[in-house]
Scaffold this active site. Sequence first.
Site, short mmCIF file in Angstrom:
data_model
loop_
_atom_site.label_atom_id
_atom_site.label_comp_id
_atom_site.label_asym_id
_atom_site.label_seq_id
_atom_site.Cartn_x
_atom_site.Cartn_y
_atom_site.Cartn_z
N HIS A 1 -29.66 11.56 -15.54
CA HIS A 1 -30.47 11.96 -14.37
C HIS A 1 -30.96 13.42 -14.47
CE1 HIS A 1 -27.15 13.68 -11.46
NE2 HIS A 1 -27.10 14.24 -12.64
N GLY B 1 -20.38 21.15 -28.99
CA GLY B 1 -21.65 20.85 -29.64
C GLY B 1 -22.78 20.67 -28.66
N1 SAM Z 1 -20.31 14.39 -16.92
C1 SAM Z 1 -19.90 15.39 -15.96
C2 SAM Z 1 -19.77 14.81 -14.58
O1 SAM Z 1 -20.40 13.78 -14.27
O2 SAM Z 1 -19.03 15.38 -13.77
C3 SAM Z 1 -20.84 16.58 -15.92
C4 SAM Z 1 -22.28 16.29 -15.60
S1 SAM Z 1 -23.29 17.77 -15.61
C5 SAM Z 1 -24.59 17.32 -14.57
C6 SAM Z 1 -24.04 17.78 -17.20
C7 SAM Z 1 -23.11 18.16 -18.33
O3 SAM Z 1 -23.82 18.08 -19.58
C8 SAM Z 1 -22.61 19.59 -18.21
O4 SAM Z 1 -21.22 19.62 -18.44
C9 SAM Z 1 -23.36 20.31 -19.32
O5 SAM Z 1 -22.66 21.43 -19.82
C10 SAM Z 1 -23.53 19.23 -20.34
N2 SAM Z 1 -24.64 19.45 -21.25
C11 SAM Z 1 -25.90 19.81 -20.92
N3 SAM Z 1 -26.66 19.92 -22.01
C12 SAM Z 1 -25.87 19.64 -23.06
C13 SAM Z 1 -26.09 19.58 -24.47
N4 SAM Z 1 -27.28 19.85 -24.99
N5 SAM Z 1 -25.05 19.24 -25.25
C14 SAM Z 1 -23.83 18.97 -24.72
N6 SAM Z 1 -23.56 19.00 -23.40
C15 SAM Z 1 -24.58 19.33 -22.58
C1 ASE Z 2 -26.68 17.54 -11.83
C2 ASE Z 2 -25.99 17.11 -10.72
C3 ASE Z 2 -26.05 17.88 -9.58
C4 ASE Z 2 -27.41 18.71 -11.84
C5 ASE Z 2 -27.48 19.51 -10.71
C6 ASE Z 2 -26.78 19.09 -9.57
C7 ASE Z 2 -25.48 17.72 -8.30
C8 ASE Z 2 -25.88 18.80 -7.55
N1 ASE Z 2 -26.65 19.63 -8.33
O1 ASE Z 2 -26.64 16.77 -12.93
C9 ASE Z 2 -24.58 16.63 -7.82
C10 ASE Z 2 -25.34 15.61 -7.01
N2 ASE Z 2 -25.67 16.12 -5.72
C11 ASE Z 2 -26.96 16.28 -5.34
C12 ASE Z 2 -27.19 16.87 -4.00
O2 ASE Z 2 -27.88 15.93 -6.04
#
Ligand code: SAM
Ligand code: ASE
Length: 358
Positions: free
Chosen positions: A266, A246
């Site tokens: 963030h 979703g």
């Molecule tokens: N929570 C994980 C972690 O800390 O390793 C992943 C963080 S990653 C920066 C952001 C996650 O949010 C990704 O898996 C992305 O696919 C998901 N995401 C972004 N927009 C979304 C949305 N509108 N609905 C659901 N998931 C979303």
């Molecule tokens: C996000 C986390 C990261 C989106 C883009 C990103 C990271 C790298 N690119 O949510 C992990 C954190 N590391 C840095 C260098 O910011």
Amino acid sequence: MADSEKMVPTKVLPTADVYPKRIMEYIEGFLISKTLFTSCELGVFDVLLGSERSLSAEEISQAVGASLDGTERLLAACTGMQILNRHQVDGKVSYSNTEQARLFLTRSSPLSLYQSIHYHSKTIYLCWHYLTDAVREGRNQYEKAFGVSSGDLFEAIYRSDVEMVKFMQLMHSIWNICGKDVVTAFDLSPFKVICDLGGCSGALAKHCTSAYPECTVTIFDLPKVVHMSKKHFIKEDDQRISFHEGDFFKDSLPEAELYILARILHDWTDERCVELLQRIYKACKPGGAVLVVEALLNKDGSGPLTTQLYSLNMLVQTEGRERTDVQYAALLTAAGFTNIRHCLTGKIYDAVLGHKKA
Ligand code: SAM
Ligand code: ASE
């Protein structure tokens, strides 16, 4: 006089007070990063792991398919950086992995940072080429760096299937070294039904089920990400982990006692964060909670340096920023959460817990 004695310097200049040591280090900082990236990409640490003895530069250059001269200089720099050991026996020089290299720089290690290094080398480094533009314009640089529209953030981040898997591997790899710390920062054992929003590869979900034997975790993410997670990361045999496809800004959220938001807030502006937190508050069971996992800035923004740099990276790569515990508490309060506490883990990622009244 022996040749070696002639080489001993007769005069050592005192280090002048005006030598700008720190600034020199900063100017050259990216040379260190690139040396590490290249050594990993060539597989230097993997070749050394696969060998029972230390190897000469010639053996390493052949195994990784690189020039002898280039490899010699790379290995010398790696010894200077203290990620390789240098041995000299009967005038023959050889190299072996340090303990840190073996644990963190080889691809097959359970604590490997290889995928993180790969993403830094292939994506983040290219984005940072446009840091000046990002600071001037106040926005991310996907259009310049990769020629993709940044209208939808995750469409830009996931601009191809290969990029999606690389991003997921980056997300996955850090939890190898600090996943346990963030899920045990607070006692989450009262929460049996957990939903990890934007749970990505499922790395934190696994840490939850290991730390809390009675919980089940639903990984909520975009449909394509769920598909990739099932294909590359989570084996179907885990009865306590399930998936929900979703869009957390649009679709209804599964009811849970605890929602995890790890490195989600963030990515987004304050307005979008409050929007998402309000949706979570509505779906959350009374007496439930939300766990925010982020790198926290000091209250006055004075550090830690890594988090300050991550905040610049959020500018270059996302629509968000890194925040202080007070700023996260304000977002959570705006959505209705109360009794907000934070815990610093001593590693890069920290935890903030907010509650919904019973
Ligand atoms: N929570 C994980 C972690 O800390 O390793 C992943 C963080 S990653 C920066 C952001 C996650 O949010 C990704 O898996 C992305 O696919 C998901 N995401 C972004 N927009 C979304 C949305 N509108 N609905 C659901 N998931 C979303
Ligand atoms: C996000 C986390 C990261 C989106 C883009 C990103 C990271 C790298 N690119 O949510 C992990 C954190 N590391 C840095 C260098 O910011």
